[in-house]
Write a protein that holds these residues in place. Structure first.
Motif, PDB file in Angstrom:
ATOM      1  N   UNK A  73      -6.265   6.055   9.517  1.00 25.33           N
ATOM      2  CA  UNK A  73      -5.581   5.845   8.238  1.00 25.33           C
ATOM      3  C   UNK A  73      -4.158   6.404   8.277  1.00 25.33           C
ATOM      4  N   UNK A  74      -4.004   7.628   8.782  1.00 25.23           N
ATOM      5  CA  UNK A  74      -2.671   8.227   8.855  1.00 25.23           C
ATOM      6  C   UNK A  74      -1.759   7.441   9.804  1.00 25.23           C
ATOM      7  N   UNK A  75      -2.301   7.007  10.932  1.00 21.65           N
ATOM      8  CA  UNK A  75      -1.511   6.197  11.867  1.00 21.65           C
ATOM      9  C   UNK A  75      -1.089   4.881  11.217  1.00 21.65           C
ATOM     10  N   UNK A  76      -1.986   4.285  10.449  1.00 20.89           N
ATOM     11  CA  UNK A  76      -1.665   3.046   9.746  1.00 20.89           C
ATOM     12  C   UNK A  76      -0.550   3.267   8.731  1.00 20.89           C
ATOM     13  N   UNK A  77      -0.610   4.377   8.000  1.00 24.99           N
ATOM     14  CA  UNK A  77       0.455   4.694   7.039  1.00 24.99           C
ATOM     15  C   UNK A  77       1.801   4.818   7.746  1.00 24.99           C
ATOM     16  N   UNK A  78       1.807   5.470   8.893  1.00 26.21           N
ATOM     17  CA  UNK A  78       3.048   5.666   9.638  1.00 26.21           C
ATOM     18  C   UNK A  78       3.585   4.335  10.154  1.00 26.21           C
ATOM     19  N   UNK A  79       2.714   3.533  10.762  1.00 21.20           N
ATOM     20  CA  UNK A  79       3.136   2.250  11.328  1.00 21.20           C
ATOM     21  C   UNK A  79       3.610   1.299  10.223  1.00 21.20           C
ATOM     22  N   UNK A  80       2.885   1.267   9.113  1.00 20.84           N
ATOM     23  CA  UNK A  80       3.242   0.381   8.001  1.00 20.84           C
ATOM     24  C   UNK A  80       4.371   0.947   7.138  1.00 20.84           C
ATOM     25  N   UNK A  81       4.707   2.223   7.357  1.00 23.54           N
ATOM     26  CA  UNK A  81       5.719   2.914   6.554  1.00 23.54           C
ATOM     27  C   UNK A  81       5.394   2.819   5.069  1.00 23.54           C
ATOM     28  N   UNK A  82       4.172   3.197   4.751  1.00 22.02           N
ATOM     29  CA  UNK A  82       3.686   3.133   3.377  1.00 22.02           C
ATOM     30  C   UNK A  82       3.467   4.540   2.847  1.00 22.02           C
ATOM     31  N   UNK A  83       3.518   4.718   1.525  1.00 30.01           N
ATOM     32  CA  UNK A  83       3.247   6.035   0.934  1.00 30.01           C
ATOM     33  C   UNK A  83       1.747   6.332   0.936  1.00 30.01           C
ATOM     34  N   UNK A  84       1.408   7.581   0.699  1.00 28.53           N
ATOM     35  CA  UNK A  84      -0.006   7.991   0.670  1.00 28.53           C
ATOM     36  C   UNK A  84      -0.808   7.271  -0.408  1.00 28.53           C
ATOM     37  N   UNK A  85      -0.151   6.766  -1.420  1.00 21.54           N
ATOM     38  CA  UNK A  85      -0.862   6.121  -2.529  1.00 21.54           C
ATOM     39  C   UNK A  85      -1.190   4.660  -2.269  1.00 21.54           C
ATOM     40  N   UNK A  86      -0.747   4.101  -1.153  1.00 25.56           N
ATOM     41  CA  UNK A  86      -0.936   2.680  -0.893  1.00 25.56           C
ATOM     42  C   UNK A  86      -2.334   2.399  -0.342  1.00 25.56           C
ATOM     43  N   UNK A  87      -3.128   1.707  -1.110  1.00 28.57           N
ATOM     44  CA  UNK A  87      -4.507   1.410  -0.721  1.00 28.57           C
ATOM     45  C   UNK A  87      -4.555   0.379   0.408  1.00 28.57           C
ATOM     46  N   UNK A  88      -3.483  -0.378   0.626  1.00 22.54           N
ATOM     47  CA  UNK A  88      -3.489  -1.403   1.678  1.00 22.54           C
ATOM     48  C   UNK A  88      -3.644  -0.806   3.062  1.00 22.54           C
ATOM     49  N   UNK A  89      -3.308   0.457   3.222  1.00 19.22           N
ATOM     50  CA  UNK A  89      -3.484   1.108   4.521  1.00 19.22           C
ATOM     51  C   UNK A  89      -4.966   1.314   4.842  1.00 19.22           C
ATOM     52  N   UNK A  90      -5.833   1.155   3.845  1.00 12.23           N
ATOM     53  CA  UNK A  90      -7.278   1.252   4.088  1.00 12.23           C
ATOM     54  C   UNK A  90      -7.847  -0.002   4.762  1.00 12.23           C
ATOM     55  N   UNK A  91      -7.141  -1.118   4.663  1.00 17.91           N
ATOM     56  CA  UNK A  91      -7.678  -2.377   5.178  1.00 17.91           C
ATOM     57  C   UNK A  91      -7.930  -2.317   6.691  1.00 17.91           C
ATOM     58  N   UNK A  92      -6.958  -1.890   7.520  1.00 14.45           N
ATOM     59  CA  UNK A  92      -7.268  -1.787   8.955  1.00 14.45           C
ATOM     60  C   UNK A  92      -8.408  -0.809   9.247  1.00 14.45           C
ATOM     61  N   UNK A  93      -8.461   0.278   8.485  1.00 10.41           N
ATOM     62  CA  UNK A  93      -9.543   1.245   8.675  1.00 10.41           C
ATOM     63  C   UNK A  93     -10.895   0.608   8.368  1.00 10.41           C
ATOM     64  N   UNK A  94     -10.980  -0.147   7.267  1.00  6.74           N
ATOM     65  CA  UNK A  94     -12.243  -0.797   6.915  1.00  6.74           C
ATOM     66  C   UNK A  94     -12.633  -1.853   7.954  1.00  6.74           C
ATOM     67  N   UNK A  95     -11.646  -2.583   8.468  1.00  4.73           N
ATOM     68  CA  UNK A  95     -11.941  -3.590   9.499  1.00  4.73           C
ATOM     69  C   UNK A  95     -12.455  -2.940  10.783  1.00  4.73           C
ATOM     70  N   UNK A  96     -11.800  -1.853  11.198  1.00  6.91           N
ATOM     71  CA  UNK A  96     -12.250  -1.150  12.408  1.00  6.91           C
ATOM     72  C   UNK A  96     -13.621  -0.511  12.208  1.00  6.91           C
ATOM     73  N   UNK A  97     -13.868   0.039  11.031  1.00  8.26           N
ATOM     74  CA  UNK A  97     -15.193   0.620  10.748  1.00  8.26           C
ATOM     75  C   UNK A  97     -16.255  -0.472  10.755  1.00  8.26           C
ATOM     76  N   UNK A  98     -15.927  -1.627  10.188  1.00  8.03           N
ATOM     77  CA  UNK A  98     -16.869  -2.758  10.220  1.00  8.03           C
ATOM     78  C   UNK A  98     -17.183  -3.186  11.645  1.00  8.03           C
TER      79      UNK A  98
END
Length: 179
Positions: A73-98
């Protein structure tokens, strides 16, 4: 945990038997079965990697899910350059967990629904908690700033239209000479 010790909740599946093509996660009933040529080589390799990561994380797969989930999740936030409040950074995490849970299912041979739900919860817990806490904090901060701005606006509307600098200073203008 020492290499020769067996945890109290261990099952018969808590072993590595490379001759039989079986790779198991320590402490859980998780085994990738199948030998050479069975189409399970990828699943077996994945299970070995996961078993190694689990050992590095203290031997509990829930710790591994927590650590890896937070890191992804933190790596995704850094790569996407998104703030901590952005729920879209959860999408890659959910896909990888799936994908991880699908690999677990292939390795075991059937769905272990309670374990799968616990894995998903462990993976998503801290990222979702941090997002919610930061959002709540941001909402409270915005509300406080809004209240402060509202108080200032009320104060301005209650005063006359004279600018603030003019209210605090007396401006003397020369009077025209009387003729």
């Amino acid at each position: 945990m020492h290499a020769g010790s067996i945890p109290a909740r261990a099952s018969i599946l808590d072993r590595n038997d490379s001759a039989a093509g079986t790779v198991c996660r320590p402490g859980l009933a998780f085994c990738a079965r199948g030998g050479q040529g069975s189409g399970m080589e990828l699943v077996n390799a994945y299970a070995r990697i996961i078993a190694h990561i689990t050992e590095l994380c203290g031997g509990s797969d829930k710790f591994a899910h927590t650590y890896i989930g937070l890191a992804i999740w933190l790596a995704t936030l850094i790569v996407m350059r998104r703030p901590l409040t952005d729920w879209r950074a959860l999408i890659p995490l959910m896909l990888l967990e799936g994908a991880n849970e699908v690999m677990d299912r292939l390795a075991v041979g059937s769905w272990m629904v309670p374990e799968t739900l616990k894995d998903i919860a462990a993976t998503l817990f801290w990222p979702v908690t941090i997002i919610l806490l930061v959002r709540i904090g941001a909402v409270r901060l915005a509300a406080q700033e809004g209240a402060a701005a509202g108080d200032a606006a009320t104060e301005r509307s209650n005063s006359d239209a004279t600018p603030a600098f003019a209210r605090t200073q007396r401006i003397d203008r020369p009077r025209a000479a009387a003729r």
